[in-house]
Design a protein around this motif. Structure first.
Motif, PDB file in Angstrom:
ATOM      1  N   GLU A   1       0.380   3.999   1.545  1.00 31.34           N
ATOM      2  CA  GLU A   1       0.560   4.515   2.897  1.00 31.34           C
ATOM      3  C   GLU A   1       1.763   3.874   3.583  1.00 31.34           C
ATOM      4  O   GLU A   1       2.496   4.527   4.320  1.00 31.34           O
TER       5      GLU A   1
ATOM      6  N   GLU B   1       4.867   5.425   2.055  1.00 30.53           N
ATOM      7  CA  GLU B   1       5.047   6.795   2.553  1.00 30.53           C
ATOM      8  C   GLU B   1       5.534   6.796   4.002  1.00 30.53           C
ATOM      9  O   GLU B   1       6.399   7.592   4.371  1.00 30.53           O
ATOM     10  N   LYS B   2       4.988   5.908   4.802  1.00 36.29           N
ATOM     11  CA  LYS B   2       5.417   5.801   6.197  1.00 36.29           C
ATOM     12  C   LYS B   2       6.896   5.407   6.267  1.00 36.29           C
ATOM     13  O   LYS B   2       7.658   5.951   7.068  1.00 36.29           O
TER      14      LYS B   2
ATOM     15  N   LYS C   1       0.811  -1.203   0.000  1.00 36.38           N
ATOM     16  CA  LYS C   1       0.000   0.000   0.000  1.00 36.38           C
ATOM     17  C   LYS C   1       0.855   1.269   0.000  1.00 36.38           C
ATOM     18  O   LYS C   1       1.937   1.310   0.600  1.00 36.38           O
TER      19      LYS C   1
END
Length: 163
Positions: free
Chosen positions: A88, A91-92, A86
């Motif tokens: 996210e 990005e994390k 994913k």
């Protein structure tokens, strides 16, 4: 499916060092695979442990760099659709890696997060030479430790059986 995997593992064992290289390449990429089984089987049948570690490390590093290049391409929709990572999560990981750089590729051997680390480093366009070298060293140490631990466990089992 298990029969297919068992057959594939046996085929890779039959191919010796090349089979180990291929299994490690698959395991290092986003494809779930166990190169450890192939490596232990090859060492157990008498192949040189140092060459097995080298073949596995090279294959696993190249597999890990495929994750780096997926990130480098920047096609988030491909990564989400085909590799089930994913946006996210990437990005994390990028946020976590900010300021740490290519040396974090050392930890690309870790289960579950290793591929995400490599993909995030690709997105961040980290230094490719340093990324590759860091990844190689991390994977090399992992295979050495794993081989020593598994050989120790096998020796202990063999010893217990002879008592």
């Amino acid at each position: 499916m298990d029969a297919f995997i068992d057959t594939l593992i046996q085929l890779l064992i039959d191919w010796g060092y090349l089979g180990l290289f291929i299994s490690a390449l698959l395991a290092g990429s986003i494809i779930p695979f166990s190169s450890e089984l192939v490596m232990i089987a090859l060492v157990k049948v008498g192949l040189n442990p140092a060459l097995c570690v080298l073949a596995a490390t090279l294959g696993n590093t190249i597999g890990g760099m495929t994750c780096y290049y997926m990130g480098h391409l920047g096609k988030v929709d491909w990564i989400e659709n085909y590799f089930k990572v994913k946006k996210e999560k990437i990005e994390k990981m990028q946020h976590f890696l900010q300021g740490k750089g290519a040396l974090m590729a050392f930890f690309a051997f870790l289960p579950f997060v290793g591929e995400v680390i490599a993909i995030a480093l690709g997105f961040m366009r980290s230094n490719i030479l340093l990324t590759t070298l860091s990844m190689f060293v991390g994977k090399l140490i992992r295979y050495i430790v794993m081989l020593l631990a598994l050989q120790g466990a096998i020796s202990m089992i063999h010893y217990e059986c002879t008592l």
